[in-house]
Design a protein around this motif. Structure first.
Motif, short mmCIF file in Angstrom:
data_model
loop_
_atom_site.label_atom_id
_atom_site.label_comp_id
_atom_site.label_asym_id
_atom_site.label_seq_id
_atom_site.Cartn_x
_atom_site.Cartn_y
_atom_site.Cartn_z
N ASP A 1 0.81 -1.21 0.00
CA ASP A 1 0.00 0.00 0.00
C ASP A 1 0.86 1.28 0.00
O ASP A 1 0.52 2.27 0.65
N THR B 1 2.24 4.34 -2.22
CA THR B 1 1.88 5.06 -3.45
C THR B 1 3.13 5.45 -4.23
O THR B 1 4.15 5.81 -3.64
N ASP C 1 5.63 8.16 -3.30
CA ASP C 1 5.00 9.39 -2.79
C ASP C 1 4.41 9.09 -1.41
O ASP C 1 3.42 8.37 -1.29
N ARG D 1 3.13 11.24 0.73
CA ARG D 1 2.30 12.32 1.27
C ARG D 1 1.00 11.81 1.90
O ARG D 1 0.51 12.34 2.88
N ARG D 2 0.44 10.74 1.33
CA ARG D 2 -0.82 10.20 1.81
C ARG D 2 -0.71 9.66 3.24
O ARG D 2 -1.69 9.56 3.97
N SER E 1 0.08 13.77 7.53
CA SER E 1 -0.73 14.97 7.33
C SER E 1 0.14 16.03 6.68
O SER E 1 1.37 15.98 6.76
N ARG E 2 -0.49 16.99 6.03
CA ARG E 2 0.23 18.02 5.30
C ARG E 2 1.21 18.78 6.20
O ARG E 2 2.31 19.12 5.79
#
Lengths: 420, 420
Positions: free
Chosen positions: A335, A337, A350, A352-353, A356-357
């Protein structure tokens, strides 16, 4: 007369070179001593940070061993910028695979010790101190040195894409003192190719702003999924280029480090079909990267077996495809990305998911990178490519599968230790 | 806003490089296509203009063929400035033969593609645009490029000798913006060595004028008559160097092109024991002359057989002595005057006695050179070394004797055709 002042230990330009910030180099210097080496560090970590490709190693080693040779004339001076024979063979290779509008001739090729040297030679031959070079960003982090070492030229990143894997934006910026635009196609770190429409747009932009444009095409033959992704088109193959820009301003870099999996042999090429002055200029400065005769002969013996070379290209692409599928299936199963890609020996993951931002900062990205290294895998963090947003990592997947799996496992475990 | 002006085809610095006057290169470009080449020009002329040495060719070829090898790790990136193993072997070689006061270590060696690249790397690392480099003249003509290409540095010849083969004058000039003094020892074109007293004088001069000093010692092991001539002393072996100059300002160049008769392999070395900043600086800029792994491995395999290497040095010197005697006996028999020498693969022939002072001009020297080339022998005229007085020619005598004899015969015949 007063005493002369004591001289500096090194020149100001050498001092500037040493002080140039190069995140890629900082990480590399930190990582290299920890990595696996057959004799120096047999228990070292896995190298998924550098763009190297082991998938063709067995066949390549067999072939290279039959190409090693030495003749009496090899004791004499060779050509600094590659023998006529070698340059002709490179022209033939590119005529077969890059489909230039106008067939290449040995005179169009200058051999230099790697694509990095090709960038450096072009920059110093096309720009003067105080000039700027625009580079499409994110970009290969060693451009920080290739463009700036002893050139007095400023490297100015331009972010022309709507996102990391997005299309070209409708317009993008320049600076008043820009003289050159440097574009990597296929792109790096995210492996994808510019469409013909994109390339025309780039040429028109360069023409409007009176810029030379350099296309670095070192991953041109590492495509493996043309049905789902934009295929590679060399700028050499673009018809009617003179309707978009003065072709004397267009320059191409190629080399054998990437598509032919031989970073060690330092075979870089500057390709030029229109700018005679430039060819004369790089012929002179190529003396300081003078080609060894033993390397020249090896490269000739390799390239002259065109049947083998063309088999190599096709087979390498098939293996890239297979290895990409294995690696991405495994990332999917965990899982994780990533940005889907159809070219090159690396995948951009990636994160980022997963954060949190506000949590995902460049500090966190660096902490994950450092922890992964301590755990036994060297990956390349987005920062070294000057990615604008934190949380991207480039992973080389073209190693033995057991190594790739182990590397991804370590990286995955490391990430999990950071997820709250 | 007005239209930007059309960009130049090349940069101003590249234009300056192309316009730099380099007599050596002009002659070379004129001569090369006329010369013998086993496949391209089997009936071409004899090359007595370049400093190459065929006397050890047979043994060297046998040895090199056993040293060619390729390992899986050679496909990966090597070290731009030479592997640690290679640098250690170079340090060992110089410890055995150059007798440094402080033993050399791999860290003291940077490998670059030839001694010319070493000069260029040092110049750009020690001087900035607008600075000047003093060079003891006459000098090896390619310094015109090695010092000036893309460096923005001015090369200023200084004539410190009382005559072509004379001693060091009591004092010599400098210029206000000088930063570096470049000295070739053993000298070229006239093969002879500086005494320890001379070297101390040079160091004191450099110290007084706050200059870095570079000793190019590429002919250091090509001495063959120490009983009649000043023997070679490396600056590395000078005791108490710090009593004459800050040793951080002293730099040494060596390489394998000359003493080891392999111009083609491009093995040049920068030797530094005191200036850490300089080492860091050249490590960065060495990327643009990046060493190929196949060349690195070949050089390692060659140098690690220290018994063979040391045999080579001794045997090569014995053959130089023998070949020098043959050549000079023959010059004597033809009543051609030359400057006696005890080092290097060339002899300087002095034609001044054959022509009146007003007749012997640089125009006549060039006419003789051109006619000799047309008649089938390429020699090096004094002008390319920036000799102040016309009438000197440098002849390489380290070829097969039949070639040397034929070359001298052609040259002699050519000269006679000019004597009224």
């Amino acid at each position: 007369m007063s005493e002369p002042s004591p001289p500096n230990k090194i020149s100001q330009r050498a001092r500037t070179n040493l002080e140039t910030p190069v995140p890629l180099r900082v990480n590399l210097i930190r990582a290299l001593p920890t990595l696996y080496h057959p004799t120096l560090n047999p228990t070292g970590g896995i190298n998924m940070g550098l763009a190297h490709n082991d998938l063709m190693q067995k066949e390549l080693l067999e072939k290279v061993s039959t190409c090693l040779a030495f003749e009496p004339s090899d004791l004499d001076y060779g050509d600094p910028h590659g023998s006529r024979i070698l340059r002709g063979l490179v022209a033939d290779l590119m005529n077969r695979h890059f489909k230039p509008v106008k067939a290449l001739h040995f005179r169009n090729i200058t051999v230099v010790p790697g694509a990095g040297a090709a960038v450096w030679q072009l920059i110093q031959s096309l720009a003067d101190p105080g000039d700027a070079v625009l580079v499409f960003a994110p970009y290969y982090g060693n451009f920080d040195l290739d463009v700036c070492v002893s050139t007095g030229v400023e490297l100015v990143p331009v972010y022309p894409h709507t996102s990391m894997d997005g299309a070209l934006a409708p317009e993008w910026d320049t600076v008043p003192h820009a003289k050159i635009l440097l574009v990597t196609n296929p792109r790096n770190p995210h492996g994808c190719c510019y469409s013909v429409e994109d390339m025309i747009k780039i040429l028109k932009f360069a023409s409007t702003h009176s810029l030379h444009v350099i296309f670095d095409e070192v991953y041109g033959l590492s495509t493996f999924d043309d049905s789902n992704f934009e295929p590679f088109t060399s700028i050499l193959s673009l018809p009617d280029i003179e309707s978009y820009i003065d072709p004397q301003l267009v320059h191409v870099i190629y080399g054998m480090s990437k598509d032919f999996c031989m970073n060690g042999l330092r075979l870089g090429f500057i390709v030029d079909q229109y700018n005679l002055d430039l060819r004369s200029a790089v012929t002179i400065s190529s003396m300081f990267g003078y080609m060894s005769t033993v390397n020249d002969r090896l490269a000739c013996n390799l390239l002259k077996d065109t049947e083998w070379i063309d088999w190599f290209v096709t087979t390498s692409q098939a293996r890239l495809s297979q290895a990409y599928r294995l690696a991405t299936d495994y990332l999917d199963s965990l899982d994780l990305t990533y940005l889907p890609s159809g070219v090159g020996p690396f995948i951009v993951v990636d994160l980022r998911r997963l954060f949190s931002r506000s949590t995902m900062t460049f500090e966190l990205e660096s902490a994950i990178w450092e922890a992964a290294l301590d755990n036994g895998v060297y990956v390349a963090q987005g920062q070294v490519f000057h990615v604008l947003e934190p949380g991207f990592f480039r992973l080389t997947y073209t190693l033995e599968w057991s190594q790739v799996k182990k590397g991804i496992d370590i990286f995955h475990r490391t990430i999990k230790s950071f997820v709250v």
